[in-house]
Design an enzyme around this catalytic site. Structure first.
Site, mmCIF file in Angstrom:
data_model
loop_
_atom_site.group_PDB
_atom_site.id
_atom_site.type_symbol
_atom_site.label_atom_id
_atom_site.label_comp_id
_atom_site.label_asym_id
_atom_site.label_seq_id
_atom_site.Cartn_x
_atom_site.Cartn_y
_atom_site.Cartn_z
ATOM 1 N N HIS A 99 0.892 -1.067 0.073
ATOM 2 C CA HIS A 99 0.055 0.073 0.107
ATOM 3 C C HIS A 99 1.019 1.196 -0.218
ATOM 4 C CE1 HIS A 99 0.595 -1.239 4.059
ATOM 5 N NE2 HIS A 99 0.764 -0.022 4.494
ATOM 6 N N HIS A 101 1.064 5.402 1.157
ATOM 7 C CA HIS A 101 0.339 6.232 2.054
ATOM 8 C C HIS A 101 0.338 7.473 1.278
ATOM 9 C CE1 HIS A 101 0.399 4.105 5.846
ATOM 10 N NE2 HIS A 101 1.493 3.280 5.253
HETATM 11 P P1 5GP Z 1 1.598 0.290 7.472
HETATM 12 O O1 5GP Z 1 2.152 0.691 8.902
HETATM 13 O O2 5GP Z 1 1.986 -0.954 7.306
HETATM 14 O O3 5GP Z 1 2.580 1.138 6.306
HETATM 15 O O4 5GP Z 1 0.338 1.182 7.335
HETATM 16 C C1 5GP Z 1 -0.752 0.576 7.585
HETATM 17 C C2 5GP Z 1 -1.747 1.457 7.666
HETATM 18 O O5 5GP Z 1 -2.828 1.115 7.777
HETATM 19 C C3 5GP Z 1 -1.528 2.266 9.241
HETATM 20 O O6 5GP Z 1 -1.379 3.883 9.040
HETATM 21 C C4 5GP Z 1 -3.167 1.852 9.700
HETATM 22 O O7 5GP Z 1 -3.626 3.025 10.271
HETATM 23 C C5 5GP Z 1 -4.062 1.545 8.397
HETATM 24 N N1 5GP Z 1 -4.900 0.630 8.775
HETATM 25 C C6 5GP Z 1 -4.983 -0.500 9.512
HETATM 26 N N2 5GP Z 1 -5.977 -1.401 9.629
HETATM 27 C C7 5GP Z 1 -6.848 -0.615 8.939
HETATM 28 C C8 5GP Z 1 -8.176 -0.749 8.550
HETATM 29 O O8 5GP Z 1 -8.858 -1.700 8.703
HETATM 30 N N3 5GP Z 1 -8.849 0.150 7.666
HETATM 31 C C9 5GP Z 1 -8.232 1.462 7.311
HETATM 32 N N4 5GP Z 1 -8.874 2.348 6.654
HETATM 33 N N5 5GP Z 1 -6.889 1.701 7.527
HETATM 34 C C10 5GP Z 1 -6.359 0.540 8.296
#
Ligand code: 5GP
Ligand code: ZN
Length: 136
Positions: A99, A101
C-alpha cells in the site's frame, strides 16, 4: 490471501471510506490518520510489498497517487504531501499487503514523518556503491 484485511477492503468485502476506485486499485481513508486526509492506495490483488508487486502495477500506483493528490490539495486544502511506502517491520510496515500512504501536510502540523539528516562517511559510500553496483 483469505486472511488479509487489505484484500478484503480493496475488493469491497469489508466497507471502507473510498475516495477513488478503478480496475486495479481502491483508495481509502486511513483509520489512524497521520494528518487530516491521510489516504491509502491498495491494489485489489495481493502483493506483500514493493519487491512483490509487478512493475506495471507499481507504475500505475504512482499515476493513482498523482491523480488523488492533485484533487486533494485544493479540496482539503493542504500545503504539501508525503507519499510514503513502508517495506518490512523495521521500516514500519504493519499490514503486509502493498500500500502507498498519501499524507497531506499542513504548515506546522508536526506529523513527524521527516528524519534527522546524518553524515555520509567515505567508508559507507565506498562500501555501498561497490556492493549495490555488483547486485544491480
Ligand atoms: P503500514 O504501517 O503497514 O505502512 O500502514 C498500515 C496503515 O493501515 C496504518 O496507517 C493504519 O492506520 C492503517 N490501517 C490498518 N488497518 C486498517 C483498516 O482496517 N482500515 C483502514 N482504513 N486503515 C487501516
Ligand atoms: Zn492482501
Amino acid at each position: 490471501m483469505s486472511d488479509c484485511i487489505f484484500c478484503k477492503i480493496a475488493n469491497g468485502e469489508i466497507p471502507s471510506s473510498t475516495l477513488y476506485e478503478d480496475e486495479n486499485f481502491r483508495v481509502i481513508l486511513d483509520l489512524g490518520p497521520a494528518t487530516k486526509g491521510h489516504a491509502l492506495i491498495l491494489p485489489k490483488a495481493h502483493y506483500a510489498d514493493l519487491t512483490d508487486i509487478p512493475d506495471e502495477l507499481a507504475g500505475k500506483a504512482v499515476s493513482v497517487a498523482k491523480k488523488v493528490v492533485k484533487a486533494m490539495i485544493p479540496a482539503l486544502p493542504c500545503d504539501g504531501y508525503n507519499v510514503v511506502q513502508n517495506n518490512g517491520p523495521a521500516a514500519g510496515q504493519t499490514v503486509f499487503h502493498y500500500h502507498v500512504h498519501l499524507i497531506p501536510r499542513y504548515e506546522n502540523d508536526h506529523a513527524g514523518i521527516l528524519w534527522k539528516p546524518g553524515t555520509l562517511s567515505d567508508e559507507d559510500r565506498e562500501e555501498i556503491l561497490k556492493k549495490a553496483s555488483a547486485a544491480l
